[in-house]
Design a protein around this motif. Sequence first.
Motif: not given
Length: 637
Positions: A586-597, A609-614
Amino acid sequence: MALITVEKACLAYGHHALLDHVDFSLEPGEIVGLIGRNGAGKSSLLKAIAGTTRLDDGRINIKGDISVAYVPQEPALDAEHTVFEAVAEGLGELKQLLTDYHRLTSALERPEADHDALLAEMAPIQHKLEALGGWQFDAQISAALGHLRLPADKRIGELSGGWKKRVALARALCARPDVLLLDEPTNHLDVDAIVWLEDLLKSYGGSVLLITHDRRFLDNTVTRIVELDRGILRSYPGSFAAYLGTKAEELAAEEEQNRVFDKFHAQEEVWIRKGIEARRTRNMGRVRRLEELRRQRAARRERVGQVNFQLASGERSGKLVAELEQVNKGFAGKTLIDRFTTRILRGDKIGLIGPNGIGKTTLLKLILGELEPDSGSVRRGTGLQIAYFDQFREQLDENASVVDIISQGNEFLDIGGTRKHVMSYLEDFLFAPARARSPVHSLSGGERNRLLLARLFTRPANVLVLDEPTNDLDIDTLELLEELLANYDGTVFLVSHDRAFLDNVVTQVIAFEGDGRLEEAPGGYQDWLDTKDRMASLQAPAPGRTQASVQPQAKQEKPKAGKAKLSYNENRELAELPDLLEKLEAEQQALNQKLLDPNCYRDTPSDARAWQARIEEIEGLLLEKLARWEELEAKLK
């Protein structure tokens, strides 16, 4: 209409024709793999198309309105530029804007930064980037730097040749030209970067002409194979596998034609030697025909010979080669190997898999006794005779001649119990006498690798350590080396990013998963991928169902405690694993959604960059937890 057309191209070095009136065209959307033996002239053709070398004759036409980017084997870059500046080089006005924006965002992350001043300087740059669509290119550069593991702020002059090649590749890809010319693009890339490049090229949209000996890469990317063989170009539509089938039929037909021709030619030579009968007027036509046969035979180009590999395995080592127990090793506070245990026996052929710099060479040095662990124990076997192939070729004296490298002052060599003249031995590795007297610094990459293999095989060894032996070797030589290693009865440690080579040689792999975690698996690279896929499928949602719809079911199906076979802590760990995996996904899916912006790269680059690393960290944790689940469930069976 073809984007690039080559007409009647001729190029020769001395009396050796590399290109003999060759024709070639590159159509829109094509990905063409240019293959051939080392020294056949592939790089020369690519250089001629790129305009960095001139043909002896013929012409090259490039459609006037297209852009072309060329990545040579040894690219020239400005040593004073940072990696980011070099990668942005092909973007025109955007280059300076993106470079300034990157400099300011980096400065904002420093504790002593004057945020107000930096933000004021950044505002007009952001507006210009917005107007020119620069955020798209910034995202492309960030993605390329990440996948190729390039340090954005490092100076080019501080990088090795392999890292400079990565920078040049990233620069060409980010410029998005109409035509990409790539010379050995997979050299110095790890498997993850190669797979990323495959995916990028398949979705690229432009045309690509590339030289590579990576058979899996060819199969996964190209739409056509073009072979340069004895000065002639031949085209084969489809994949590399399709080319192999067609080529085998062609070679068989060529051998049969030559056999029939040579038989007839020999008969005519016998006839002409009969003397007076051949000189009678009524036989002059036959004499002229024989003269034409002789010209045809002299003009016929024989296939280039194959390398003749021979390797003496020396005295048998003890059954145990090495045993590692809870070994830990790290440098500068970074753990490379964490509590790794394994047992290596005589005859094992082990492939080491993982990104560059993750610790593969460190593990080899621990096994071979060149390093000692920080903790844990390493027990090494007896009677080990080790031969080491160094990917950086540090064993070669650049100023020495080829023959001096091999002979070490001796005229004859003992190869597997057979006495052989050094020049004859070098001819087995396709070094003609004139080439054997050349200095090492004049050799191509493929020739250097052949020379290092030739030196390696002059001494008996029951343990072979091969660190990237496949770089620059042509496909024929690769296949011969595979066959030799498959039949070798000693122990092999192989570090390679050539997936086909790993699959054809190794019997087991040690995979570096990051954070010091090492995993073992039987088989080759593809077997390891299949194992990872099976682990991932344990938690994959059923087709047609969303992750959310699966979650309640997952909670109902928590594994039952196996009191008889698991400890109390293991029972609890097994029961908690589904919830933990659910939270990570769920955390991974949420971060991927953020990076779509796309605005996140502009407004909060440090967060992006921090989201991609996580996301990458979670990917590793998921694999680790799935493997642990499988391990615990196995105890219940």
